[in-house]
Design an enzyme around this catalytic site. Structure first.
Site, mmCIF file in Angstrom:
data_model
loop_
_atom_site.group_PDB
_atom_site.id
_atom_site.type_symbol
_atom_site.label_atom_id
_atom_site.label_comp_id
_atom_site.label_asym_id
_atom_site.label_seq_id
_atom_site.Cartn_x
_atom_site.Cartn_y
_atom_site.Cartn_z
ATOM 1 N N SER A 95 0.808 -1.218 0.000
ATOM 2 C CA SER A 95 0.000 0.000 0.000
ATOM 3 C C SER A 95 0.841 1.267 0.000
ATOM 4 O O SER A 95 0.300 2.374 -0.049
ATOM 5 C CB SER A 95 -0.927 0.012 1.225
ATOM 6 O OG SER A 95 -0.179 0.162 2.402
ATOM 7 N N THR A 216 -1.997 3.045 3.377
ATOM 8 C CA THR A 216 -1.207 4.271 3.469
ATOM 9 C C THR A 216 -0.479 4.221 4.793
ATOM 10 O O THR A 216 -0.891 3.504 5.697
ATOM 11 C CB THR A 216 -2.154 5.498 3.511
ATOM 12 O OG1 THR A 216 -2.818 5.611 2.263
ATOM 13 C CG2 THR A 216 -1.444 6.800 3.791
ATOM 14 N N THR A 234 1.807 7.044 0.346
ATOM 15 C CA THR A 234 0.958 5.935 -0.105
ATOM 16 C C THR A 234 1.165 5.629 -1.582
ATOM 17 O O THR A 234 1.637 6.492 -2.345
ATOM 18 C CB THR A 234 -0.534 6.308 0.096
ATOM 19 O OG1 THR A 234 -1.346 5.165 -0.147
ATOM 20 C CG2 THR A 234 -0.987 7.410 -0.857
ATOM 21 N N ARG A 244 -4.982 9.525 -10.913
ATOM 22 C CA ARG A 244 -5.846 9.760 -9.743
ATOM 23 C C ARG A 244 -4.974 10.167 -8.545
ATOM 24 O O ARG A 244 -3.951 9.559 -8.257
ATOM 25 C CB ARG A 244 -6.624 8.481 -9.408
ATOM 26 C CG ARG A 244 -7.504 8.576 -8.156
ATOM 27 C CD ARG A 244 -6.819 8.025 -6.915
ATOM 28 N NE ARG A 244 -7.730 7.920 -5.778
ATOM 29 C CZ ARG A 244 -7.344 7.595 -4.546
ATOM 30 N NH1 ARG A 244 -6.080 7.345 -4.297
ATOM 31 N NH2 ARG A 244 -8.212 7.525 -3.574
ATOM 32 N N THR A 267 -6.025 7.687 6.771
ATOM 33 C CA THR A 267 -5.894 6.593 5.819
ATOM 34 C C THR A 267 -7.307 6.157 5.449
ATOM 35 O O THR A 267 -8.259 6.467 6.154
ATOM 36 C CB THR A 267 -5.111 5.396 6.397
ATOM 37 O OG1 THR A 267 -5.810 4.882 7.535
ATOM 38 C CG2 THR A 267 -3.707 5.777 6.815
ATOM 39 N N GLY A 268 -7.416 5.432 4.352
ATOM 40 C CA GLY A 268 -8.732 4.974 3.923
ATOM 41 C C GLY A 268 -9.193 5.701 2.682
ATOM 42 O O GLY A 268 -8.379 6.303 1.967
HETATM 43 N N1 ASP Z 1 -6.033 7.399 1.530
HETATM 44 C C1 ASP Z 1 -5.348 6.711 0.471
HETATM 45 C C2 ASP Z 1 -5.881 7.150 -0.853
HETATM 46 O O1 ASP Z 1 -7.072 7.382 -0.972
HETATM 47 C C3 ASP Z 1 -5.441 5.241 0.544
HETATM 48 C C4 ASP Z 1 -5.533 4.624 1.900
HETATM 49 O O2 ASP Z 1 -5.146 5.185 2.873
HETATM 50 O O3 ASP Z 1 -5.990 3.498 2.035
HETATM 51 O O4 ASP Z 1 -5.131 7.202 -1.780
#
Ligand code: ASP
Length: 368
Positions: A95, A216, A234, A244, A267-268
């Site tokens: 990730s 991330t 990330t 993106r 994160t997320g």
């Molecule tokens: N926040 C990150 C993104 O949207 C990914 C993640 O943290 O899972 O790129």
């Protein structure tokens, strides 16, 4: 459970703020003050200031490294960057950085930002290819340009100019995971998995054992002198549309640091974090008196309240995705919260490096 009642309380404050039209214009001061009174202080180091390092759950090695550097007198920004470099350079973490899962074309594109509390300066790179440690490039943007964010080809040329080594970030393992996705995510193209592993469920929705992921690392720290810093880095959403950009390199979304208040990161699902200016919202909530944990929950409630697309909601109207916020206050208190239960965050304080549970909005069912 106490958390549920606080959740309900915060939910009502968000709803009240929304009813009064306050959400669009900023955070309702009344809602914040009320929530601050209700929220229980949480986290070791209450009132003690630094040194404290916090991170997303995948950052136990980062918190340890960063704490070591700060205790040896290092700058907190250098400390957190050195911490996350461990994960950026680790090919087994799919990730972040080298070994991260690629975009839909099979190309790894990295996002990162850094912010330094004492100077309030920031640097960031997005959709950066070929460089293992985007957080270090972000720091050079902070130090050696009058800009905050460089993207794509421009970011890569900037990294080259500063002598960063170029490598193919797509490890063989990540390439195989991507290929599996490519061959199974649709039965309306010409990519076909090997005969022995064809599985219609996988082809229909990229589910099954196909790895499809967010992920991330965020890491924030405060030293003994009360100097804050943070970094987020990330490879973003796997199989994303090339170009993106998620929340991670966006100052105020995936990271925000205000040396008078505290630091926060996320994160997320990045799109949801960007739409509420996540990390900034968390820091502003702390400025108005919320504990770090209550501030994280407040921002998550805002995400839940602002998510209207049916495709993103379950049958009970709850977000299907997850977001986690991590927050560190100037006085050393810390907290984390997630939309869904069972999340953790990493923290090094008072001589102990460990995971702490995140607060949450919704309990995951035992099946998931
Ligand atoms: N926040 C990150 C993104 O949207 C990914 C993640 O943290 O899972 O790129």
């Amino acid at each position: 459970m106490a958390r549920c009642s606080r959740r309900e309380f915060i939910h009502s404050t968000v709803a009240a703020a929304a009813a009064g039209g306050a959400l669009g214009a900023g955070i309702s001061a009344d809602a914040l003050a009320a929530a601050a009174q209700t929220a229980q202080p949480r986290g070791a180091g209450t009132g003690a200031g630094g040194p404290v390092v916090i991170s997303s759950a995948n950052g136990l090695r980062a918190t340890k490294k960063a704490m070591g550097i700060m205790l040896a007198g290092g700058d907190p920004l250098d400390a957190v960057i050195a911490g996350v470099n461990i994960v950026e350079e680790d090919p087994t973490d799919h990730s972040v950085g080298y070994g991260g899962l690629p975009n839909e074309d099979g190309v790894v594109e990295l996002d990162s930002c850094v912010m330094h509390g004492p100077t309030h300066r920031a640097g960031a790179v997005a959709a950066l290819r070929n460089i293992k440690t985007p957080s270090r490039v972000a720091k050079v943007v902070l130090e050696r340009t009058d800009h905050v964010l460089l993207v794509g080809e421009g970011a890569l040329r900037f990294a080259r100019a500063h002598g960063f080594e170029e490598v193919n970030l797509l490890t063989d393992e990540a390439r195989k995971i991507w290929l599996k996705w490519k061959e199974r995510h649709s039965d309306r193209d010409d990519w076909i998995p090997p005969a022995e592993v064809v599985d219609d469920d996988d082809r229909a929705d990229a589910g099954g054992d196909v790895e499809y992921t967010y992920g991330t690392i965020n890491c924030c720290a405060i030293n003994g002198a009360g100097e804050l810093a943070g970094v987020t880095t990330t490879s973003g959403l796997s199989y994303k549309i090339p170009g993106r950009v998620g929340d991670s390199p966006i100052i105020g979304a995936g990271l925000y640091v205000d040396n008078d208040v505290g630091a926060a990161g996320s994160t997320g699902r990045g799109e949801s974090v960007i739409q509420i200016c996540g990390a900034h919202t968390v820091v502003e909530a702390m400025r108005h008196g919320m504990t770090p944990e209550a501030a994280c929950l407040y921002a998550l409630e805002m995400i839940a309240a602002k998510t209207h697309e049916k495709r993103l909601l379950d049958e009970k109207g709850r977000p299907k995705f997850d977001v986690k916020f991590y927050a560190l206050a100037r006085d050393g208190r810390h907290g984390g919260a997630a939309i869904w239960s069972r999340a953790k965050y990493a923290v090094f304080s008072e001589g102990r490096n460990r995971h702490e549970p995140c607060a949450f909005l919704f309990e995951r069912s035992l099946k998931t």
